[in-house]
Structure formats: structure tokens, C-alpha cells
Design a protein around this motif. Structure first.
Motif, PDB file in Angstrom:
ATOM      1  N   MET A   1       0.844  -1.171   0.000  1.00 35.03           N
ATOM      2  CA  MET A   1       0.000   0.000   0.000  1.00 35.03           C
ATOM      3  C   MET A   1       0.891   1.236   0.000  1.00 35.03           C
ATOM      4  SD  MET A   1      -2.707   1.276   2.892  1.00 35.03           S
ATOM      5  CE  MET A   1      -4.109   0.308   2.397  1.00 35.03           C
ATOM      6  N   SER A   2       0.646   2.133  -0.906  1.00 39.13           N
ATOM      7  CA  SER A   2       1.430   3.364  -0.965  1.00 39.13           C
ATOM      8  C   SER A   2       0.747   4.451  -0.150  1.00 39.13           C
ATOM      9  CB  SER A   2       1.594   3.822  -2.414  1.00 39.13           C
ATOM     10  OG  SER A   2       0.368   4.336  -2.883  1.00 39.13           O
ATOM     11  N   THR A   3       1.514   5.464   0.208  1.00 41.32           N
ATOM     12  CA  THR A   3       0.947   6.569   0.991  1.00 41.32           C
ATOM     13  C   THR A   3      -0.046   7.376   0.162  1.00 41.32           C
ATOM     14  OG1 THR A   3       2.812   7.971   0.418  1.00 41.32           O
ATOM     15  CG2 THR A   3       2.920   6.789   2.517  1.00 41.32           C
ATOM     16  N   GLN A   4       0.027   7.267  -1.171  1.00 39.52           N
ATOM     17  CA  GLN A   4      -0.901   8.008  -2.021  1.00 39.52           C
ATOM     18  C   GLN A   4      -2.306   7.435  -1.940  1.00 39.52           C
ATOM     19  OE1 GLN A   4       1.192   7.686  -5.702  1.00 39.52           O
ATOM     20  NE2 GLN A   4       2.400   9.525  -5.326  1.00 39.52           N
ATOM     21  N   SER A   5      -2.443   6.168  -1.556  1.00 36.07           N
ATOM     22  CA  SER A   5      -3.767   5.562  -1.478  1.00 36.07           C
ATOM     23  C   SER A   5      -4.425   5.759  -0.112  1.00 36.07           C
ATOM     24  CB  SER A   5      -3.679   4.065  -1.806  1.00 36.07           C
ATOM     25  OG  SER A   5      -2.929   3.406  -0.800  1.00 36.07           O
ATOM     26  N   ILE A   6      -3.721   6.359   0.848  1.00 35.58           N
ATOM     27  CA  ILE A   6      -4.275   6.612   2.175  1.00 35.58           C
ATOM     28  C   ILE A   6      -4.919   7.996   2.167  1.00 35.58           C
ATOM     29  CG2 ILE A   6      -3.758   6.890   4.626  1.00 35.58           C
ATOM     30  CD1 ILE A   6      -1.355   5.059   4.192  1.00 35.58           C
ATOM     31  N   PRO A   7      -6.199   8.078   2.550  1.00 37.58           N
ATOM     32  CA  PRO A   7      -6.864   9.378   2.567  1.00 37.58           C
ATOM     33  C   PRO A   7      -6.173  10.348   3.533  1.00 37.58           C
ATOM     34  CG  PRO A   7      -8.465   7.605   2.810  1.00 37.58           C
ATOM     35  CD  PRO A   7      -7.096   6.991   2.894  1.00 37.58           C
ATOM     36  N   ALA A   8      -6.203  11.621   3.169  1.00 34.01           N
ATOM     37  CA  ALA A   8      -5.544  12.665   3.970  1.00 34.01           C
ATOM     38  C   ALA A   8      -6.090  12.699   5.391  1.00 34.01           C
ATOM     39  CB  ALA A   8      -5.720  14.019   3.298  1.00 34.01           C
ATOM     40  N   GLY A   9      -7.363  12.427   5.563  1.00 34.65           N
ATOM     41  CA  GLY A   9      -7.964  12.422   6.900  1.00 34.65           C
ATOM     42  C   GLY A   9      -7.329  11.389   7.810  1.00 34.65           C
ATOM     43  N   GLN A  10      -7.051  10.209   7.285  1.00 32.01           N
ATOM     44  CA  GLN A  10      -6.415   9.166   8.084  1.00 32.01           C
ATOM     45  C   GLN A  10      -4.995   9.556   8.465  1.00 32.01           C
ATOM     46  OE1 GLN A  10      -6.867   5.690   5.605  1.00 32.01           O
ATOM     47  NE2 GLN A  10      -8.707   5.039   6.712  1.00 32.01           N
ATOM     48  N   VAL A  11      -4.282  10.165   7.552  1.00 36.85           N
ATOM     49  CA  VAL A  11      -2.917  10.618   7.837  1.00 36.85           C
ATOM     50  C   VAL A  11      -2.963  11.666   8.940  1.00 36.85           C
ATOM     51  CG1 VAL A  11      -0.914  11.833   6.900  1.00 36.85           C
ATOM     52  CG2 VAL A  11      -2.041  10.059   5.542  1.00 36.85           C
ATOM     53  N   VAL A  13      -5.198  12.004  11.334  1.00 42.58           N
ATOM     54  CA  VAL A  13      -5.516  11.360  12.607  1.00 42.58           C
ATOM     55  C   VAL A  13      -4.278  10.683  13.185  1.00 42.58           C
ATOM     56  CG1 VAL A  13      -6.821   9.469  13.676  1.00 42.58           C
ATOM     57  CG2 VAL A  13      -7.977  11.078  12.151  1.00 42.58           C
ATOM     58  N   VAL A  14      -3.540   9.988  12.359  1.00 47.57           N
ATOM     59  CA  VAL A  14      -2.322   9.314  12.810  1.00 47.57           C
ATOM     60  C   VAL A  14      -1.298  10.338  13.282  1.00 47.57           C
ATOM     61  CG1 VAL A  14      -0.349   7.936  12.053  1.00 47.57           C
ATOM     62  CG2 VAL A  14      -2.667   7.252  11.415  1.00 47.57           C
ATOM     63  N   PHE A  15      -1.143  11.413  12.530  1.00 46.12           N
ATOM     64  CA  PHE A  15      -0.192  12.457  12.901  1.00 46.12           C
ATOM     65  C   PHE A  15      -0.571  13.069  14.255  1.00 46.12           C
ATOM     66  CE2 PHE A  15       1.260  16.912  12.765  1.00 46.12           C
ATOM     67  CZ  PHE A  15       2.628  16.672  12.712  1.00 46.12           C
ATOM     68  N   GLU A  16      -1.842  13.384  14.460  1.00 47.17           N
ATOM     69  CA  GLU A  16      -2.290  13.968  15.732  1.00 47.17           C
ATOM     70  C   GLU A  16      -2.082  12.983  16.881  1.00 47.17           C
ATOM     71  OE1 GLU A  16      -3.395  16.292  18.717  1.00 47.17           O
ATOM     72  OE2 GLU A  16      -2.944  16.958  16.691  1.00 47.17           O
ATOM     73  N   TYR A  17      -2.307  11.708  16.640  1.00 46.16           N
ATOM     74  CA  TYR A  17      -2.065  10.688  17.670  1.00 46.16           C
ATOM     75  C   TYR A  17      -0.596  10.686  18.088  1.00 46.16           C
ATOM     76  CZ  TYR A  17      -1.191   6.183  19.805  1.00 46.16           C
ATOM     77  OH  TYR A  17      -0.760   5.200  20.661  1.00 46.16           O
ATOM     78  N   VAL A  18       0.291  10.695  17.116  1.00 43.43           N
ATOM     79  CA  VAL A  18       1.730  10.670  17.406  1.00 43.43           C
ATOM     80  C   VAL A  18       2.137  11.932  18.157  1.00 43.43           C
ATOM     81  CG1 VAL A  18       4.035  10.710  16.366  1.00 43.43           C
ATOM     82  CG2 VAL A  18       2.306   9.119  15.510  1.00 43.43           C
ATOM     83  N   GLN A  19       1.652  13.088  17.707  1.00 41.99           N
ATOM     84  CA  GLN A  19       1.981  14.342  18.379  1.00 41.99           C
ATOM     85  C   GLN A  19       1.425  14.356  19.806  1.00 41.99           C
ATOM     86  OE1 GLN A  19       4.436  15.234  16.640  1.00 41.99           O
ATOM     87  NE2 GLN A  19       3.889  17.378  16.441  1.00 41.99           N
ATOM     88  N   GLY A  20       0.191  13.892  19.978  1.00 37.45           N
ATOM     89  CA  GLY A  20      -0.409  13.835  21.311  1.00 37.45           C
ATOM     90  C   GLY A  20       0.373  12.923  22.238  1.00 37.45           C
ATOM     91  N   LYS A  21       0.809  11.791  21.723  1.00 37.15           N
ATOM     92  CA  LYS A  21       1.604  10.868  22.531  1.00 37.15           C
ATOM     93  C   LYS A  21       2.920  11.518  22.959  1.00 37.15           C
ATOM     94  CE  LYS A  21       3.464   6.184  22.664  1.00 37.15           C
ATOM     95  NZ  LYS A  21       4.482   6.590  23.588  1.00 37.15           N
ATOM     96  N   ARG A  22       3.546  12.248  22.066  1.00 43.75           N
ATOM     97  CA  ARG A  22       4.795  12.946  22.411  1.00 43.75           C
ATOM     98  C   ARG A  22       4.558  13.997  23.494  1.00 43.75           C
ATOM     99  NH1 ARG A  22       7.046  13.731  16.330  1.00 43.75           N
ATOM    100  NH2 ARG A  22       7.835  11.622  16.077  1.00 43.75           N
ATOM    101  N   ARG A  23       3.453  14.743  23.376  1.00 49.51           N
ATOM    102  CA  ARG A  23       3.148  15.756  24.394  1.00 49.51           C
ATOM    103  C   ARG A  23       2.918  15.103  25.750  1.00 49.51           C
ATOM    104  NH1 ARG A  23      -0.048  17.771  20.011  1.00 49.51           N
ATOM    105  NH2 ARG A  23      -1.928  16.889  20.962  1.00 49.51           N
ATOM    106  N   LEU A  24       2.168  14.016  25.763  1.00 48.57           N
ATOM    107  CA  LEU A  24       1.895  13.332  27.038  1.00 48.57           C
ATOM    108  C   LEU A  24       3.155  12.696  27.614  1.00 48.57           C
ATOM    109  CD1 LEU A  24      -1.620  11.830  26.317  1.00 48.57           C
ATOM    110  CD2 LEU A  24      -1.022  13.913  27.551  1.00 48.57           C
TER     111      LEU A  24
END
Length: 143
Positions: A1-11, A13-24
Motif C-alpha cells: 500500500m502506498s501513501t498516495q492511497s491513504i486518505p488525507a484524513g487518516q494521515v 488522525v495518525v499524525f495527531e495521535y503521534v503528536q499527542g503521545k509525544r506531548r503526554l
């Protein structure tokens, strides 16, 4: 699966999860360091000063801590301003009971420009954790 086939919304959500985990993770590191420092400090007044400085430096530039006869404020009017909560700047207030039954409190107001970049919800949870550490440092509890 390439990153081009992943909807921007999912990316997003994943990015916010990673950032939130770093903040916590940074919050837990700060709380752990505070707990270590107050455990090594024999003087109760100094424990409160150490706690207040960490809160002032990383969590709120508008804070007030009063406990066991110690009164620490970022500004003379800090305790009045911290009571003024808004949607953009929630406030935090907790009563602290010292070991001898003395009552005190910790108040702070959210700063969106804080060094840890916390969201209002993350900040509120972090302040509850820090209030418990402050209360433990004087042999009491946060209520």
C-alpha cells in the motif's frame, strides 16, 4: 500500500495521535522529574517552590500556590485571574490538604503557548497529576 492511497484524513488522525503521545510523554517526564526532586528535598517549603517553578515554567505563566503558610504567585493578582476561565483559556483550581490538616490550593490558567504545546484537555489532566505530586510533597492530598 502506498501513501498516495491513504486518505488525507487518516494521515491527519495518525499524525495527531503521534503528536499527542509525544506531548503526554513530556508531561510524564516532567511529573517524574518533579517527583524525584521533591523526594530528595527535605525542606517542605523548598518542595513547594520546586513544584511551583516547574508549573510556572512549563504549564502556566499565570499560577498561584498557597499551602502550609507558603504563598507563591506568578503575579500579585494571579489568584484572581486564574478563576476567570474561558473557552480558550480554561483554568484549574484544586484544594490541597496538608499533613497537619492545613488547607491550601493550587490555581492556574491555561496558556496555549506553553512550552509543552498541550491542548486544553491535556493541560487539565496534566495539572491534576501535578496537583497530586504537590500534595504528596507536603504529606497531604489534593481534593
Amino acid at each position: 500500500m502506498s501513501t498516495q492511497s491513504i486518505p488525507a484524513g487518516q494521515v491527519s488522525v495518525v499524525f495527531e495521535y503521534v503528536q499527542g503521545k509525544r506531548r503526554l510523554d513530556r508531561v510524564l517526564e516532567a511529573a517524574s522529574a518533579l517527583l524525584q526532586r521533591v523526594a530528595e528535598e527535605p525542606e517542605p517549603r523548598r518542595r513547594l517552590e520546586i513544584s511551583f517553578e516547574l508549573i510556572r515554567r512549563h504549564f502556566s505563566d499565570d499560577a498561584c500556590l498557597e499551602c502550609d503558610g507558603v504563598s507563591l504567585r506568578t503575579t500579585p493578582e494571579a489568584s484572581e485571574r486564574t478563576a476567570e476561565a474561558t473557552a480558550d483559556a480554561p483554568s484549574f483550581h484544586v484544594r490541597i490538604e496538608g499533613a497537619a490538616g492545613d488547607a491550601g490550593f493550587l490555581s492556574a490558567r491555561y496558556d496555549p503557548n506553553g512550552t509543552l504545546g498541550l491542548t486544553p484537555v491535556e493541560w487539565s489532566a496534566a495539572m491534576r497529576l501535578l496537583a497530586r505530586v504537590v500534595a504528596l510533597s507536603v504529606g497531604g492530598k489534593a481534593v
